[in-house]
Design an enzyme around this catalytic site. Structure first.
Site, mmCIF file in Angstrom:
data_model
loop_
_atom_site.group_PDB
_atom_site.id
_atom_site.type_symbol
_atom_site.label_atom_id
_atom_site.label_comp_id
_atom_site.label_asym_id
_atom_site.label_seq_id
_atom_site.Cartn_x
_atom_site.Cartn_y
_atom_site.Cartn_z
ATOM 1 N N GLY A 14 0.764 -1.246 0.000
ATOM 2 C CA GLY A 14 0.000 0.000 0.000
ATOM 3 C C GLY A 14 0.791 1.291 0.000
ATOM 4 N N ASN A 16 1.586 3.063 -2.623
ATOM 5 C CA ASN A 16 0.882 3.965 -3.530
ATOM 6 C C ASN A 16 -0.453 4.403 -2.955
ATOM 7 O OD1 ASN A 16 2.344 4.481 -6.118
ATOM 8 N ND2 ASN A 16 2.499 2.252 -6.062
ATOM 9 N N LEU A 87 -4.448 -7.088 -7.428
ATOM 10 C CA LEU A 87 -4.077 -8.209 -8.285
ATOM 11 C C LEU A 87 -5.230 -8.918 -9.009
ATOM 12 C CD1 LEU A 87 -1.175 -9.750 -6.186
ATOM 13 C CD2 LEU A 87 -1.094 -8.008 -7.982
ATOM 14 N N LEU A 89 -8.500 -9.790 -11.287
ATOM 15 C CA LEU A 89 -9.177 -9.133 -12.402
ATOM 16 C C LEU A 89 -10.429 -8.434 -11.876
ATOM 17 C CD1 LEU A 89 -9.054 -11.689 -15.359
ATOM 18 C CD2 LEU A 89 -7.986 -9.433 -15.266
ATOM 19 N N ASN A 104 -5.735 1.760 -13.580
ATOM 20 C CA ASN A 104 -4.780 0.854 -12.958
ATOM 21 C C ASN A 104 -3.361 1.387 -13.135
ATOM 22 O OD1 ASN A 104 -3.848 -1.660 -11.761
ATOM 23 N ND2 ASN A 104 -3.157 -2.226 -13.810
ATOM 24 N N HIS A 106 0.419 0.088 -13.545
ATOM 25 C CA HIS A 106 1.199 -1.113 -13.881
ATOM 26 C C HIS A 106 2.685 -0.762 -13.840
ATOM 27 C CE1 HIS A 106 1.850 -5.090 -15.519
ATOM 28 N NE2 HIS A 106 2.770 -4.560 -16.299
ATOM 29 N N ASP A 147 -4.532 -5.643 -18.325
ATOM 30 C CA ASP A 147 -3.492 -4.724 -18.799
ATOM 31 C C ASP A 147 -3.640 -4.298 -20.263
ATOM 32 O OD1 ASP A 147 -2.272 -4.771 -16.291
ATOM 33 O OD2 ASP A 147 -0.954 -6.429 -16.830
ATOM 34 N N GLU A 176 6.538 5.890 -9.555
ATOM 35 C CA GLU A 176 5.181 5.795 -9.018
ATOM 36 C C GLU A 176 4.947 6.830 -7.928
ATOM 37 O OE1 GLU A 176 4.769 0.942 -9.620
ATOM 38 O OE2 GLU A 176 4.718 1.782 -7.609
#
Length: 193
Positions: A14, A16, A87, A89, A104, A106, A147, A176
Site C-alpha cells: 500500500g 501507492n 491483483l 481481475l 490501474n 502497472h 493490462d 510511481e
C-alpha cells in the site's frame, strides 16, 4: 461543491495507496472515501486506517458478486476507482458500472511485460531478463482484458546492465511515488469538469 469520492483497490503493502491518501488529504475536490482489499492481511489496510480512511476486505466470492460489491460502492458514494497494486481481475459488472472511471497502475511500460502473472517482482525480473535499457510505469483504463486498456500516461527511467532486479524495482517505484497521484488528479480533473 460535491467532492469526488474515490475508492482505492489494493492487495499488498500500500505505498501507492498511502501516497494517494496523503496527496488528496487537503483537497477541496477529492476524497479517498474507502480502501478495498481482497486480502485481510494487506498492509495497505493498516496504512489507510492510520490515515483515517475506512477500509473493507472483499474476498474473491464477494468481489465477483454484483449484489455485494455495487452496494458497497454506493454506500460510499464512489465516483471513481483507482487500482494501486490490486491483483485480481476486476469483474465486468464493475467496469460497466464505472465506464472509463477505473484506472490501474502497472509497473512496466505496457504493452511490454503485461498480462497474466505480470505483477510486482515478476515484472521487474522479466525486464531484467529481457535486457531492457529502460523501464517505467503505466497508468491505463481498466477493461475486462488484463493490462489491455487505453494508456493514459507513462513515465520512464533508464536502466544499466549492472542494475539488479531490486534496483529496477526501486527505480520504477520512485516514478510511481512521484507521478501516480499527479496522473490520477489530472484524470479526475478531465473526467469531472
Amino acid at each position: 461543491m460535491k467532492k469526488i469520492n474515490i475508492a482505492i483497490f489494493v492487495s499488498g503493502s500500500g505505498t501507492n495507496c498511502e501516497n494517494l491518501i496523503k496527496y488528496f488529504s487537503d483537497s477541496p475536490r477529492v476524497l479517498c472515501a474507502i480502501v478495498v482489499s481482497n486480502k485481510t492481511d494487506a498492509l495497505a489496510l493498516e496504512r489507510a486506517k492510520r490515515l483515517g480512511v475506512p477500509t473493507a476486505v472483499v474476498p474473491k466470492a464477494e468481489l465477483n458478486d454484483a449484489n455485494f460489491l455495487l452496494p458497497l460502492m454506493r454506500e460510499y458514494k464512489i465516483d471513481f476507482i483507482v487500482l494501486a497494486g490490486f491483483l485480481p481481475l476486476v469483474p465486468t459488472f464493475l467496469i460497466e458500472a464505472y465506464p472509463r472511471k477505473i484506472v490501474n497502475l502497472h509497473p512496466a511500460l505496457l504493452p511490454k511485460f503485461g498480462g497474466k502473472g505480470m505483477w510486482g517482482h515478476h515484472v521487474h525480473e522479466a525486464v531484467k531478463t529481457a535486457g531492457e535499457t529502460e523501464t517505467g510505469m503505466t497508468v491505463h483504463y481498466v477493461t475486462p482484458v488484463c493490462d489491455s486498456g487505453e494508456i493514459i500516461a507513462q513515465y520512464r527511467c533508464a536502466l544499466s546492465p549492472a542494475d539488479s532486479v531490486d534496483d529496477i524495482a526501486e527505480k520504477e517505484h520512485q516514478l510511481e511515488m512521484t507521478y501516480f497521484p499527479l496522473v490520477v488528479d489530472n484524470i479526475l480533473r478531465e473526467t469531472f469538469q
